[in-house]
Design a protein around this motif. Structure first.
Motif, PDB file in Angstrom:
ATOM      1  N   LEU A 173       0.909  -1.240   0.093  1.00  0.00           N
ATOM      2  CA  LEU A 173      -0.160   0.060  -0.033  1.00  0.00           C
ATOM      3  C   LEU A 173       0.715   1.295   0.097  1.00  0.00           C
ATOM      4  O   LEU A 173       1.974   1.432   0.543  1.00  0.00           O
ATOM      5  N   SER A 174       0.444   2.358  -0.705  1.00  0.00           N
ATOM      6  CA  SER A 174       1.012   3.654  -0.695  1.00  0.00           C
ATOM      7  C   SER A 174       0.288   4.743  -0.013  1.00  0.00           C
ATOM      8  O   SER A 174      -0.784   4.388   0.558  1.00  0.00           O
ATOM      9  N   ASP A 175       0.761   5.955  -0.101  1.00  0.00           N
ATOM     10  CA  ASP A 175      -0.054   6.955   0.772  1.00  0.00           C
ATOM     11  C   ASP A 175      -1.320   7.112   0.023  1.00  0.00           C
ATOM     12  O   ASP A 175      -1.911   8.117   0.817  1.00  0.00           O
ATOM     13  N   SER A 176      -1.710   6.820  -0.974  1.00  0.00           N
ATOM     14  CA  SER A 176      -3.006   7.103  -1.354  1.00  0.00           C
ATOM     15  C   SER A 176      -4.203   6.212  -1.064  1.00  0.00           C
ATOM     16  O   SER A 176      -5.174   6.351  -1.244  1.00  0.00           O
ATOM     17  N   ILE A 177      -3.665   5.549  -0.064  1.00  0.00           N
ATOM     18  CA  ILE A 177      -4.835   4.458   0.438  1.00  0.00           C
ATOM     19  C   ILE A 177      -6.153   5.234   0.868  1.00  0.00           C
ATOM     20  O   ILE A 177      -6.141   6.284   1.484  1.00  0.00           O
ATOM     21  N   PHE A 178      -7.087   4.457   0.521  1.00  0.00           N
ATOM     22  CA  PHE A 178      -8.583   4.990   1.072  1.00  0.00           C
ATOM     23  C   PHE A 178      -9.069   6.259   0.156  1.00  0.00           C
ATOM     24  O   PHE A 178     -10.228   6.669   0.189  1.00  0.00           O
ATOM     25  N   SER A 179      -8.297   6.959  -0.566  1.00  0.00           N
ATOM     26  CA  SER A 179      -8.427   8.156  -1.196  1.00  0.00           C
ATOM     27  C   SER A 179      -8.781   7.974  -2.700  1.00  0.00           C
ATOM     28  O   SER A 179      -8.510   6.981  -3.249  1.00  0.00           O
ATOM     29  N   ARG A 180      -9.658   9.016  -3.238  1.00  0.00           N
ATOM     30  CA  ARG A 180      -9.649   8.673  -4.797  1.00  0.00           C
ATOM     31  C   ARG A 180      -9.351  10.273  -5.309  1.00  0.00           C
ATOM     32  O   ARG A 180      -9.574  11.212  -4.629  1.00  0.00           O
ATOM     33  N   VAL A 181      -8.999  10.052  -6.714  1.00  0.00           N
ATOM     34  CA  VAL A 181      -8.769  11.564  -7.161  1.00  0.00           C
ATOM     35  C   VAL A 181     -10.119  11.701  -8.144  1.00  0.00           C
ATOM     36  O   VAL A 181     -10.416  10.770  -8.862  1.00  0.00           O
TER      37      VAL A 181
END
Length: 858
Positions: free
Chosen positions: A412-420
C-alpha cells in the motif's frame, strides 16, 4: 536469543500473526525437521497441511524461516546429544548407539521396516520421535516400553495396515501428538489402545473407509485437533464423526477431490473450527449445502492452500455471510478469472471477521478497483488482508460497520482510501466506525499524508504504522482524528520533528527503531501520554517530561546514552518504569547519580519509586577500557573523586595544617637557622673543594685568618673564638693584634702586614665594633684585599644583632658587605654552638704553606 523468542519478535513486530508463545526445545527440533512452532505451548508437531512453496512466500516469511532454521541449527550444533537428526541416512533399523540424553530423534526418510522391543531402551527421556517416510509394516507392542516421556510421535507415510492393532500405544500414555496419515489403513476403526491416550491433543489419521463407531475409543479424549487425510476413493458413512470431541477438524484433500456431502455435514455439525486444505473445486456444492442448513455449529472456517475462481470465491463469501459462521480465514489462496466490474456483496451478515493471508492472482487483466471494492464493502467487524500484494485500498460505498482493518505486509502507498476526482483528492469519510487500523510493513512514506487519509475515522483509537518508510518534514500540520490513544510508529525513518505530528490524546506511543536524537522541550503537549517507547533510537540523554506530565513508562533501550542526567527525571513526577539497558555507558563521575538510581531501584529505596528495568544485568560499561563490559552495579566511583570542592578541601586542609605545624616546629626548634648554617657550611666545603688555589697565591700567607674585633669583645674572642679555631680543636692559625702585631711598627703597618699575611679577614661585629676607629681601619684594608683575592676573603661574624640603621655612614664598606655577604650569627643557644664552629672552621679552612708564625714577644 532463544529461537522462538526470535520468532515472537519477528511476528509480533510485523503484526502479521498473533503473538507466539514461548516454544519448548522440542519445537526447535520441529523447526529443524520442517515443522512449525505451534499456536499453543503444547509439544511440537508436524504441520497438518501441505507446505507452501518458497516461491509463494513473502520475503518477510522467507526471512523468518531462514532465521529460524539458522538459529535452530546453531542450537542443534551445540546440543548434539539432545537433538539427533538421522534422517536420510539409508538406515534399515534403529541404531543401537543412540545417546542416552537424546530428547528429539529424527529417523525420517530411511528404510526401516520394523520396530522391535529394545530399539529405544537407552533413550529413556525421548520426547519427540519422527519415523515418517520409511517402510514401516510392523511395530512390536513393547517398542516404547522404555520411553515413558514420549509426547510426539510421527508415523506418517509408512505401510502400517491395521488401526485396530497398534498395541505399542499402550506404553505411550503421555502422548500428545500422533500422526498416522498416509499409511495402508483400509478402515478407520481405532483399537482399544487409543483409550490409553488420555493426554492426546492432536491426532492425524487417514483410511479408505470411515464408518460409524470407528472413533468410539477416542470419545473420552479432549482433542484440540483431528486431522483427516482424504484417501483416493474414500468412503464415508454419515455420522461417523459424532464420537469425536475435538475443537478443530482439519480435512486435507489430495489431487482434485470433491468434499463428501456427509462428511461436510458432520463437520459443520460437530466442530467449532473447520479447516479445509488443498481444495481445487467443489465450492458450489459446499455453499449450496451450507445455504440449505438451518443451523451450523461451526463458527470458524479456514480455507488453506486453495485454488478458486473469482465468481466461486465471491459466491462462497456471500453465502457464508448469511450463515452463523462468525469467522472466515483464507490462507495461501490462488484466485483466477478476476473481474472487470464490481461484484455485489451482501449488505448485512452475522460474520464478525474475514481474513485473507497470502492471496495471489492468476489473471493479468482485471479491475483492481473492483476487487478492492468487494472486500472493503464486506459487512464484517474485522477485515484483514495481509501478506498480499495490493497497492491500494478503496473507500466503502457507504458508511461501513467495520471496526478493525488490517492490511499488513501488502504494498500500500500513501494514496490508501482516497480517490482522485479531477484535480482534487477526495478523502474517505465512510470508515468512521473503525477503531483499530493496522498498516504494518507497507510502502507508506509521508506521515502528514497518512493523517489526512484517516482524518475522518472519528472512532479510531489504535493505529499501527510500523515497518514502513514514514518521514515527517515538519512543514505541514497533521490532522489526526481526536480519539487516537495508541500510536505505533516503530521501524520508520522519523526524526525529532515527529513530536509535532502526533494526536493530542495519545496515551501509548511507540517510536522504537527510528532516528530520534532528542525529544524537543517545546513540543505539542501530550497531556494524556502514559507510555513512551524510544528504544533503538539515537538519544544521547534522558528527555524532559514537560510535554507529557502524566508519563508513567519510558523505554530507552539501545540508544546512545553515555551518562544519563538523572536530574531531568525530576520533570517526570509520575514516572514509575524506566528502561535504559543496552546503552554505551561511560563509567566516569558523570554516571555516578545514575548508578545510585539503579542501586536504589534494586533495593526499592528510591524516593521517586522508579523501577529500572533489566537492572543490573543489561547495564554495562563501554568506557574506560579497563572496566569495559563490567556491570554498573559492580563499579565504585567515590564521591571525593567527583566533587571538586570536597576534593580541594580534603587536600588543602591537611596541607595547610601540615604547613602550619611545620612552621611552628621550625620556629620552636630554629630549623631555619640550622638550615642556613648547614647551607653555608656546605657552600664553604664546596668552594674549598672546587676552587683551585694557585701556589703563587699562597706565597707569604701564614695565617688562615686575621681576626678584627673590638677590645670590648676580647673575652669572647679569647675564650671562645680562638680556643675553637686554634690548637687541636680547630687546627687553624689565627692572626690577632695581641699576639701577632710586631712591636716598633705603627698600628697601621701591623694591620697591613697581618691582612697581607692572612688568607681571610674575619670581623667580629658588634655595637662596640662600629665605634672602634681601629676596627674601621682594619675593615678598610680588608675591603681592598677583597678586591685582590675575591669576595670570599672576608668572613663576617655577627656577635649580636646589628641593624643597619645603627651603622654609621662611614662604615659604608660594612653595609655593602652585609648586604652582599652571608654572615654568621653567634647563637645564644649552647646547643647550636657546635654547628656554628663547624661552619666557621669550614669557611676558614685552607691548605697553607708550613711557615713559622711570628709572635709578639712578651
Amino acid at each position: 536469543m532463544h529461537i522462538c523468542g526470535l520468532l515472537e519478535v519477528i511476528l509480533q513486530g510485523s503484526g502479521s500473526a498473533p503473538p507466539v508463545p514461548p516454544c519448548t526445545k522440542a519445537e526447535v527440533a520441529v523447526l529443524l525437521l520442517g515443522c512449525c512452532c505451534p499456536p499453543t505451548a503444547s509439544p511440537p508437531r508436524l504441520l497438518m497441511y501441505w507446505p507452501v512453496s518458497w516461491q509463494t512466500m513473502r520475503p518477510v516469511t522467507a526471512a523468518l524461516w531462514t532465521a529460524a532454521m539458522w538459529v535452530g541449527l546453531q542450537l542443534s550444533a551445540s546440543s548434539t546429544d539432545i537433538y539427533v537428526d538421522l534422517s536420510s541416512k539409508n538406515l534399515s533399523s534403529v541404531p543401537r548407539d543412540l545417546p542416552q540424553s537424546v530428547e528429539y530423534l529424527d529417523l525420517s526418510y530411511n528404510h526401516i521396516r520394523q520396530l522391535h522391543q529394545g530399539d529405544f531402551k537407552n533413550t529413556t527421556i525421548l520426547r519427540f520421535l519422527n519415523i515418517s517416510w520409511n517402510s514401516l509394516e510392523e511395530i512390536d507392542p513393547e517398542t516404547f516400553l522404555d520411553t515413558p516421556l514420549l509426547e510426539d510421535l510421527d508415523l506418517s507415510h509408512n505401510r502400517l495396515k491395521n488401526l485396530s492393532g497398534q498395541g505399542y500405544l499402550l506404553h505411550t500414555k503421555n502422548l500428545r501428538v500422533l500422526n498416522l496419515t498416509c499409511n495402508k489403513f483400509l478402515t478407520m476403526t481405532l483399537g482399544r489402545e487409543f483409550t490409553s491416550l488420555v493426554k492426546l491433543e492432536r491426532l492425524a489419521l487417514g483410511a479408505k473407509n470411515i464408518s460409524m463407531g470407528d472413533f468410539k475409543n477416542v470419545a473420552e479424549a479432549k482433542l484440540r485437533t483431528l486431522t483427516l487425510s482424504m484417501e483416493d476413493d474414500m468412503h464415508y458413512e454419515a455420522g461417523s464423526l459424532t464420537d469425536v470431541h475435538a475443537q478443530r477438524l482439519q480435512i486435507a484433500f489430495t489431487r482434485n477431490q470433491i468434499m463428501d456431502t456427509g462428511l461436510f455435514a458432520d463437520a459443520l455439525s460437530s466442530f467449532v473450527e473447520l479447516e479445509l486444505m488443498n481444495l481445487t473445486g467443489g465450492y458450489k456444492e459446499q455453499w449450496e449445502q451450507m445455504s440449505e442448513r438451518a443451523e451450523i455449529y461451526t463458527s470458524d472456517l479456514y480455507l488453506t492452500n486453495i485454488s478458486i475462481k473469482w465468481t466461486d470465491l465471491t459466491h462462497y463469501v456471500n453465502m457464508i455471510l448469511h450463515t452463523s459462521i462468525s469467522q472466515m480465514t483464507a490462507t495461501d489462496v490462488a484466485i483466477s478469472n478476476l473481474p472487470y466490474t464490481d461484484t455485489p456483496v451482501t449488505a448485512t451478515s452475522n460474520m464478525k471477521s474475514f481474513t485473507a493471508i497470502r492471496a495471489v492472482v492468476k489473471s493479468f487483466f482485471f479491475s483492481q478497483e473492483s476487487v478492492y471494492n468487494f472486500f472493503i464493502n464486506m459487512p464484517v467487524e474485522s477485515l484483514a488482508i495481509v501478506e498480499t500484494s495490493i497497492i491500494h485500498m478503496t473507500c466503502p460505498q457507504k458508511q461501513s460497520r467495520t471496526l478493525q482493518l488490517d492490511f499488513s505486509y501488502c504494498a500500500l502507498s500513501d494514496s490508501i482510501f482516497s480517490r482522485v476526482q479531477g484535480q482534487e483528492t477526495l478523502e474517505c469519510e465512510n470508515l468512521a466506525n473503525v477503531r483499530k487500523l493496522t498498516l504494518v510493513g507497507n510502502n507508506l512514506k509521508s506521515l502528514q499524508l497518512l493523517s489526512k487519509r484517516v482524518q475522518f475515522m472519528k472512532s479510531l483509537q489504535h493505529l499501527d504504522l510500523s515497518f514502513n518508510s514514514l518521514v515527517y518534514d515538519g512543514l505541514e500540520e497533521c490532522v489526526w482524528p481526536s480519539n487516537i490513544t495508541n500510536m505505533i510508529l516503530s521501524s520508520n525513518g522519523l526524526t525529532d520533528s515527529v513530536f509535532k505530528c502526533l494526536p493530542k490524546g495519545t496515551k501509548t506511543l511507540d517510536l522504537k527503531n527510528n532516528q530520534v536524537s532528542v525529544v524537543p522541550s517545546s513540543i505539542l503537549k501530550l497531556e494524556n501520554l502514559l507510555s513512551l517507547n524510544l528504544n533503538a533510537n539515537r538519544l544521547r540523554d534522558l528527555p524532559v517530561c514537560n510535554g507529557f506530565p502524566l508519563l508513567n513508562e519510558l523505554l530507552l533501550m539501545s540508544n546512545s546514552l553515555h551518562a544519563p542526567s538523572v536530574d531531568k527525571l525530576q520533570s517526570c513526577p509520575n514516572l514509575k518504569i524506566l528502561d535504559v539497558s543496552y546503552n554505551p555507558f561511560t563509567c566516569t563521575c558523570a554516571l555516578r547519580d545514575f548508578m545510585s538510581l539503579g542501586v536504589k531501584s534494586e533495593k526499592k529505596t528510591s524516593h521517586t519509586g522508579i523501577e529500572l528495568l533489566s537492572w543490573p544485568l543489561n547495564y554495562c560499561c563501554s568506557y574506560p577500557e579497563v572496566v569495559r563490559d563490567s556491570q554498573l552495579k559492580h563499579i565504585s566511583i567515590s564521591e571525593i573523586s567527583c566533587n571538586v570542592g570536597l576534593l580541594a578541601t580534603t587536600i588543602l586542609c591537611p596541607a595547610v595544617i601540615m604547613i602550619i605545624a611545620v612552621m611552628v616546629v621550625c620556629h620552636r626548634l630554629d630549623v631555619l637557622w640550622y638550615i642556613g648554617m648547614i647551607w653555608q657550611w656546605t657552600r664553604a666545603k664546596h668552594r674549598a673543594r672546587t676552587r683551585q688555589v694557585r701556589p703563587e697565591d699562597l706565597v707569604g700567607i701564614e695565617f688562615h685568618a686575621f681576626v678584627s674585633y673590638s677590645q670590648h669583645d676580647a673575652d669572647w674572642v679569647h675564650n671562645s673564638l680562638l680556643s675553637n679555631l686554634e690548637g687541636p680543636a680547630g687546627g687553624l692559625r689565627i692572626c690577632h693584634h695581641e699576639k701577632n702585631f710586631v712591636p716598633g711598627k705603627t698600628i697601621i703597618e701591623n694591620i697591613i702586614t697581618c691582612v697581607e699575611k692572612s688568607r681571610r679577614c674575619m670581623f667580629v661585629l658588634s655595637a662596640h665594633f662600629i665605634k672602634s676607629e681601629w676596627c674601621h681601619y682594619e675593615l678598610y684594608f680588608a675591603s681592598h684585599q677583597r678586591l685582590a683575592r675575591g669576595s670570599d676573603s672576608v668572613v663576617l661574624v655577627l656577635l649580636e644583632p646589628l641593624p643597619q640603621y645603627l651603622i654609621p655612614s662611614k662604615y659604608y664598606q660594612l653595609k655593602s658587605m652585609m648586604g652582599r655577604h652571608t654572615y654568621l650569627e653567634w647563637p645564644q643557644d649552647k646547643a647550636k654552638h657546635r654547628l656554628f664552629w663547624a661552619n666557621l672552621r669550614a669557611a676558614l679552612q685552607a691548605d697553607l704553606p708550613n711557615t713559622p708564625v711570628t709572635e709578639i714577644e712578651e
